[in-house]
Design a protein around this motif. Structure first.
Motif, PDB file in Angstrom:
ATOM      1  N   GLU A  12      16.410   1.496 -16.265  1.00  0.00           N
ATOM      2  CA  GLU A  12      15.865   1.510 -15.147  1.00  0.00           C
ATOM      3  C   GLU A  12      16.634   2.220 -13.946  1.00  0.00           C
ATOM      4  O   GLU A  12      18.065   1.995 -14.108  1.00  0.00           O
ATOM      5  CB  GLU A  12      15.247   0.255 -14.518  1.00  0.00           C
ATOM      6  CG  GLU A  12      16.166  -0.921 -14.352  1.00  0.00           C
ATOM      7  CD  GLU A  12      15.590  -2.137 -14.100  1.00  0.00           C
ATOM      8  OE1 GLU A  12      15.346  -2.343 -12.699  1.00  0.00           O
ATOM      9  OE2 GLU A  12      15.302  -3.095 -14.745  1.00  0.00           O
ATOM     10  N   THR A  14      16.640   3.578  -9.591  1.00  0.00           N
ATOM     11  CA  THR A  14      15.850   4.022  -8.189  1.00  0.00           C
ATOM     12  C   THR A  14      16.128   5.346  -7.895  1.00  0.00           C
ATOM     13  O   THR A  14      17.629   5.792  -7.867  1.00  0.00           O
ATOM     14  CB  THR A  14      16.486   3.009  -6.944  1.00  0.00           C
ATOM     15  OG1 THR A  14      16.235   1.784  -7.345  1.00  0.00           O
ATOM     16  CG2 THR A  14      15.566   3.524  -6.105  1.00  0.00           C
ATOM     17  N   ARG A  18      11.927   5.565  -5.376  1.00  0.00           N
ATOM     18  CA  ARG A  18      10.993   5.159  -6.396  1.00  0.00           C
ATOM     19  C   ARG A  18      11.843   4.274  -7.286  1.00  0.00           C
ATOM     20  O   ARG A  18      12.928   4.775  -7.975  1.00  0.00           O
ATOM     21  CB  ARG A  18      10.354   6.069  -6.933  1.00  0.00           C
ATOM     22  CG  ARG A  18       9.374   7.060  -6.214  1.00  0.00           C
ATOM     23  CD  ARG A  18       8.662   8.192  -7.001  1.00  0.00           C
ATOM     24  NE  ARG A  18       7.694   8.918  -6.480  1.00  0.00           N
ATOM     25  CZ  ARG A  18       7.894  10.230  -5.922  1.00  0.00           C
ATOM     26  NH1 ARG A  18       9.186  10.512  -5.782  1.00  0.00           N
ATOM     27  NH2 ARG A  18       6.808  10.794  -4.929  1.00  0.00           N
ATOM     28  N   GLN A  19      11.421   3.134  -8.008  1.00  0.00           N
ATOM     29  CA  GLN A  19      11.717   2.481  -8.911  1.00  0.00           C
ATOM     30  C   GLN A  19      11.150   2.876 -10.379  1.00  0.00           C
ATOM     31  O   GLN A  19      10.216   2.743 -10.454  1.00  0.00           O
ATOM     32  CB  GLN A  19      11.393   0.873  -8.824  1.00  0.00           C
ATOM     33  CG  GLN A  19      12.064  -0.333  -9.784  1.00  0.00           C
ATOM     34  CD  GLN A  19      13.633   0.005  -9.504  1.00  0.00           C
ATOM     35  OE1 GLN A  19      14.221   0.230  -8.735  1.00  0.00           O
ATOM     36  NE2 GLN A  19      14.270  -0.548 -10.691  1.00  0.00           N
ATOM     37  N   PRO A  39       2.939   7.659 -15.746  1.00  0.00           N
ATOM     38  CA  PRO A  39       2.278   7.761 -14.405  1.00  0.00           C
ATOM     39  C   PRO A  39       1.759   9.309 -14.085  1.00  0.00           C
ATOM     40  O   PRO A  39       2.600  10.256 -14.477  1.00  0.00           O
ATOM     41  CB  PRO A  39       3.278   7.201 -13.530  1.00  0.00           C
ATOM     42  CG  PRO A  39       4.587   7.505 -14.056  1.00  0.00           C
ATOM     43  CD  PRO A  39       4.227   7.423 -15.613  1.00  0.00           C
ATOM     44  N   SER A  67       7.039   3.410 -16.122  1.00  0.00           N
ATOM     45  CA  SER A  67       6.362   3.060 -14.816  1.00  0.00           C
ATOM     46  C   SER A  67       7.397   3.384 -13.655  1.00  0.00           C
ATOM     47  O   SER A  67       8.608   3.360 -13.486  1.00  0.00           O
ATOM     48  CB  SER A  67       6.469   1.420 -14.913  1.00  0.00           C
ATOM     49  OG  SER A  67       6.418   0.754 -13.618  1.00  0.00           O
ATOM     50  N   LYS A  69       7.494   2.810  -9.513  1.00  0.00           N
ATOM     51  CA  LYS A  69       6.971   2.348  -8.279  1.00  0.00           C
ATOM     52  C   LYS A  69       7.541   2.728  -7.022  1.00  0.00           C
ATOM     53  O   LYS A  69       8.727   2.983  -7.015  1.00  0.00           O
ATOM     54  CB  LYS A  69       7.143   0.609  -8.386  1.00  0.00           C
ATOM     55  CG  LYS A  69       6.759  -0.163  -9.823  1.00  0.00           C
ATOM     56  CD  LYS A  69       6.810  -1.250  -9.712  1.00  0.00           C
ATOM     57  CE  LYS A  69       6.567  -2.011 -10.936  1.00  0.00           C
ATOM     58  NZ  LYS A  69       6.912  -3.704 -11.138  1.00  0.00           N
ATOM     59  N   GLN A  70       6.726   2.529  -5.904  1.00  0.00           N
ATOM     60  CA  GLN A  70       6.950   3.204  -4.653  1.00  0.00           C
ATOM     61  C   GLN A  70       6.450   2.227  -3.692  1.00  0.00           C
ATOM     62  O   GLN A  70       5.367   2.096  -3.692  1.00  0.00           O
ATOM     63  CB  GLN A  70       6.514   4.536  -4.493  1.00  0.00           C
ATOM     64  CG  GLN A  70       7.202   5.339  -3.082  1.00  0.00           C
ATOM     65  CD  GLN A  70       6.912   6.644  -3.076  1.00  0.00           C
ATOM     66  OE1 GLN A  70       6.048   7.114  -3.910  1.00  0.00           O
ATOM     67  NE2 GLN A  70       7.502   7.389  -1.794  1.00  0.00           N
ATOM     68  N   GLY A  72       6.340  -0.861  -3.334  1.00  0.00           N
ATOM     69  CA  GLY A  72       5.675  -1.927  -3.792  1.00  0.00           C
ATOM     70  C   GLY A  72       4.304  -1.662  -4.616  1.00  0.00           C
ATOM     71  O   GLY A  72       3.800  -2.732  -5.120  1.00  0.00           O
ATOM     72  N   ALA A  73       3.919  -0.341  -4.742  1.00  0.00           N
ATOM     73  CA  ALA A  73       2.962  -0.171  -5.429  1.00  0.00           C
ATOM     74  C   ALA A  73       3.116   0.843  -6.773  1.00  0.00           C
ATOM     75  O   ALA A  73       3.985   1.661  -6.673  1.00  0.00           O
ATOM     76  CB  ALA A  73       1.799   0.598  -4.575  1.00  0.00           C
ATOM     77  N   THR A  74       2.589   0.375  -7.741  1.00  0.00           N
ATOM     78  CA  THR A  74       2.987   1.230  -9.071  1.00  0.00           C
ATOM     79  C   THR A  74       2.142   2.518  -9.038  1.00  0.00           C
ATOM     80  O   THR A  74       2.670   3.604  -9.468  1.00  0.00           O
ATOM     81  CB  THR A  74       2.466   0.560 -10.293  1.00  0.00           C
ATOM     82  OG1 THR A  74       0.955   0.403 -10.008  1.00  0.00           O
ATOM     83  CG2 THR A  74       2.964  -0.898 -10.443  1.00  0.00           C
ATOM     84  N   LYS A  75       1.170   2.710  -8.073  1.00  0.00           N
ATOM     85  CA  LYS A  75       0.355   3.829  -8.102  1.00  0.00           C
ATOM     86  C   LYS A  75      -0.051   4.252  -6.378  1.00  0.00           C
ATOM     87  O   LYS A  75      -0.741   3.502  -5.904  1.00  0.00           O
ATOM     88  CB  LYS A  75      -0.831   3.981  -8.687  1.00  0.00           C
ATOM     89  CG  LYS A  75      -0.873   3.916 -10.272  1.00  0.00           C
ATOM     90  CD  LYS A  75      -2.257   3.807 -10.906  1.00  0.00           C
ATOM     91  CE  LYS A  75      -1.799   3.859 -12.478  1.00  0.00           C
ATOM     92  NZ  LYS A  75      -3.438   3.932 -13.222  1.00  0.00           N
TER      93      LYS A  75
END
Length: 291
Positions: A12, A14, A18-19, A39, A67, A69-70, A72-75
């Protein structure tokens, strides 16, 4: 060194706010097969990912999940305001005609088809190159896991083949007894059929030699020993992908063991052959796990 086809890798990072989390696992497979969950923002690069992992992982059934994430939202979501306005005007008209309240119109509006949808942007090329490195890192971790699993298989397979070689040595010890028993059995049968005094000794020896030559498995013993040695040598060779060639060698070992059993004519040797087959089948099961 051997590599197992089973393994797990994770990485993983950043990137651009984005994570990015990459997870992949590998199971047995005759060829390279991959199931990818990407995604939308990197779906454009799916072929890139497939080609990269095909070159790195070579064989097996791969399950890859990425995955991103940005905030706090995955999408990340986007609101289609034009479509929302169109829906609202229609709802407003219906509300006036039916004389009903517009109190909950906003919550209803946000549930209408395609008003709220995942954001369909694509990551910039520079960020994709960084994401690609994260995927490569996860693949490397998976290969390290495969290597650790392969060390266990390495020891087990060497042990199986050494057991077969040891059993072959037991066959050699029983050969004189086997020959003598065959001679005695044929002599007894001839005596019962024509009488001891009516047996032509010279002709009897000729027939005995012919029969023993048909039962001879010297070539099979030699080839079996050679195949076992070739197996050891192949395991120790440089390189990663050896599963298929080791499988072919085990097929040849099995062929010679079967011939030994067919020509045995000796209960003790046949029992040894059964034990050889047992070790061989266990080795075949393990080879199915090898890259």
């Amino acid at each position: 060194m051997l590599y197992s086809m089973t393994g797990f890798g994770r990485a993983e990072a950043t990137i651009g706010g984005r994570q990015v989390v990459v997870e992949m696992k590998s199971l047995n497979g005759k060829q390279f097969e991959i199931v990818i969950k990407l995604p939308p923002i990197i779906r454009l690069y799916e072929l890139d990912v497939r080609n990269m992992l095909n070159a790195t992982l070579m064989r097996g059934t791969i399950d890859l999940s990425i995955s991103i994430k940005q905030e706090g939202a995955t999408k990340p979501m986007a609101v289609n305001t034009g479509l929302a306005t169109f829906y609202y005007q229609g709802m407003q008209q219906i509300a006036k005609q039916l004389n009903i309240s517009e109190e909950n119109v906003l919550s209803t509006l946000m549930r209408m088809p395609e008003v709220v949808a995942p954001e369909q942007d694509v990551v910039p090329e520079a960020e994709w190159l960084q994401i690609k490195k994260v995927i490569e890192e996860a693949a490397q971790h998976l290969m390290e896991h495969r290597k650790n699993e392969g060390e266990v298989l390495h020891k087990d397979l060497h042990g199986r083949i050494r057991t077969i070689e040891s059993l072959l040595g037991d066959v050699l010890k029983l050969e004189p007894e086997r020959t003598e028993k065959v001679r005695a059995r044929i002599n007894q049968s001839m005596t019962e059929m024509v009488g001891k005094d009516n047996i032509d000794a010279n002709r009897f020896e000729q027939e005995m030699i012919y029969y023993l030559e048909r039962m001879d498995f010297s070539e099979e013993k030699t080839r079996l020993a050679q195949h076992c040695q070739y197996f050891h040598t192949t395991v120790e060779k440089e390189g990663i992908s050896k599963g298929k060639i080791l499988g072919f060698i085990l097929q040849e070992i099995g062929r010679e063991i079967n011939t030994l059993g067919a020509k045995a004519n000796h209960a003790g040797i046949q029992q040894i052959v059964i034990n050889m087959k047992d070790e061989l089948e266990k080795a075949k099961e393990q080879v199915l796990n090898i890259l």
